[in-house]
Enzyme design. Structure first.
Site, PDB file in Angstrom:
ATOM      1  N   ASP A  73      21.258  55.544  64.860  1.00 37.90           N
ATOM      2  CA  ASP A  73      21.090  54.459  65.711  1.00 37.90           C
ATOM      3  C   ASP A  73      21.993  53.088  65.360  1.00 37.90           C
ATOM      4  OD1 ASP A  73      20.184  53.538  68.281  1.00 37.90           O
ATOM      5  OD2 ASP A  73      18.297  52.713  67.300  1.00 37.90           O
ATOM      6  N   ASN A 125      20.710  46.832  64.631  1.00 34.49           N
ATOM      7  CA  ASN A 125      20.339  47.476  63.524  1.00 34.49           C
ATOM      8  C   ASN A 125      21.504  47.240  62.265  1.00 34.49           C
ATOM      9  OD1 ASN A 125      17.913  48.690  64.155  1.00 34.49           O
ATOM     10  ND2 ASN A 125      19.068  50.629  64.929  1.00 34.49           N
ATOM     11  N   ASP A 131      16.663  49.771  59.616  1.00 36.36           N
ATOM     12  CA  ASP A 131      15.929  50.729  60.448  1.00 36.36           C
ATOM     13  C   ASP A 131      16.694  51.929  60.552  1.00 36.36           C
ATOM     14  OD1 ASP A 131      14.315  51.957  62.304  1.00 36.36           O
ATOM     15  OD2 ASP A 131      14.919  50.834  63.942  1.00 36.36           O
TER      16      ASP A 131
END
Length: 330
Positions: A204, A209, A221
């Protein structure tokens, strides 16, 4: 729509949070600040005469313990390779803890800001970091984490949205037809890419992030760490028109290929991955609707106008997947 069930984080109040963390012999000072997170619950906790910590409470039922521990182990591998990854702290010999009926992990606080979008030197630096991350990712396999696929990340989300009744009746036919055409186009894109290598990914890797501090990128994350093609960690860092995206990808790969080669066949996947994320994202919100945080954060989700916009986005993605792949600068 979604059946009424017990909210997933019912009972996770400040006293419960502090009690869970203090079960690890950490002394909190009573300050608990909720941080921005929907999938899990994340808090900054003040400590007596020590820097604050971040406590991440995992959504019940989403991951197995083995999957979470595997994500944590991947973070530790990346740290050992001298990549700046915000990894969970080992407390009492473990990174995953159980208390008060919840599972949680503790992390150090990491300051920073989002990277400068479209900046050449920043993207070259991020490319180098991703090349190193993927070199570690390619050195072993996940056993308990998901594998990115058209079936799991597009077909199943499409089926769920329709079966659960999220589409206004007058839009269901168009949504189904466009969704099926989009999935067929995705499958063609993966076929054009051929037998691409998959590896362990951040999963992701969007600008939210990544933290930029002291002229260095810090990865945060890894909750969506998965197995998939390298492009999954690159395409979300591109923005603007086709020429701008091609230039930005060229800068990313300039840094990336210092550490490992990049298969140009994966250029076929960019728009397919974007379409996949569109379907997966909407099914994610729909599946979480019983969590009070979701209706509060996404109040537009049930409106017919929103689903008309989603249909327009699917049409745009179909057109984008029919276009030639990005032409990288020489």
């Amino acid at each position: 729509m979604s059946a009424s069930t017990q909210p997933p984080f019912a009972g996770l109040d400040p006293d419960t949070i502090i009690s869970a963390v203090e079960s690890l012999d950490i002394v909190c000072d009573g300050r608990v600040l909720a941080l921005n997170s929907y999938e899990n619950r994340v808090y900054r906790l003040g400590r007596e005469e020590a820097p604050p910590l971040v406590a991440k409470f995992y959504r019940p039922g989403r991951w197995s313990d083995a999957a979470i521990v595997e994500e944590h182990a991947f973070s530790a591998e990346l740290r050992a390779a001298e990549l700046s990854v915000v990894a969970p702290l080992t407390m009492a010999g473990r990174t995953l803890h159980h208390a008060e009926g919840f599972r949680f992990a503790l992390f150090p606080m990491q300051g920073g800001r989002a990277p400068e979008p479209g900046d050449k030197e920043t993207l070259i630096h991020i490319g180098r970091a991703l090349g190193r991350l993927h070199s570690v990712g390619a050195s072993a396999d996940f056993r308990h984490r998901p594998i990115l696929s058209v079936r799991a990340h597009a077909e199943e989300p499409l089926d769920y949205l329709l079966d659960a009744g999220w589409l206004p009746p007058e839009l269901e036919h168009n949504f189904l037809a466009l969704g099926e055409q989009t999935i067929e186009a995705m499958a063609r894109a993966f076929a054009f890419a051929g037998d691409i290598r998959t590896l362990r990914l951040h999963g992701d890797c969007h600008p939210g992030n990544l933290l930029w501090r002291d002229d260095t990128v810090h990865f945060v994350d890894l909750d969506d760490a998965m197995t998939g093609p390298a492009m999954q960690d690159l395409w979300m860092l591109l923005s603007g028109n086709a020429d701008s995206r091609a230039q930005q990808l060229g800068w990313l790969l300039e840094g990336y290929e210092v550490f490992r080669p990049f298969d140009r066949a994966e250029l076929h996947l960019i728009e397919a991955l974007r379409a996949m994320r569109l379907l997966h994202y909407h099914a994610w919100i729909a599946r979480r609707w019983h969590d009070p945080a979701f209706p509060a954060a996404f109040p537009w989700f049930e409106s017919p106008r929103h689903w008309e916009h989603v249909i327009a986005q699917l049409q745009e993605q179909l057109a984008a997947m029919a276009e030639p792949v990005l032409a990288l600068p020489p």
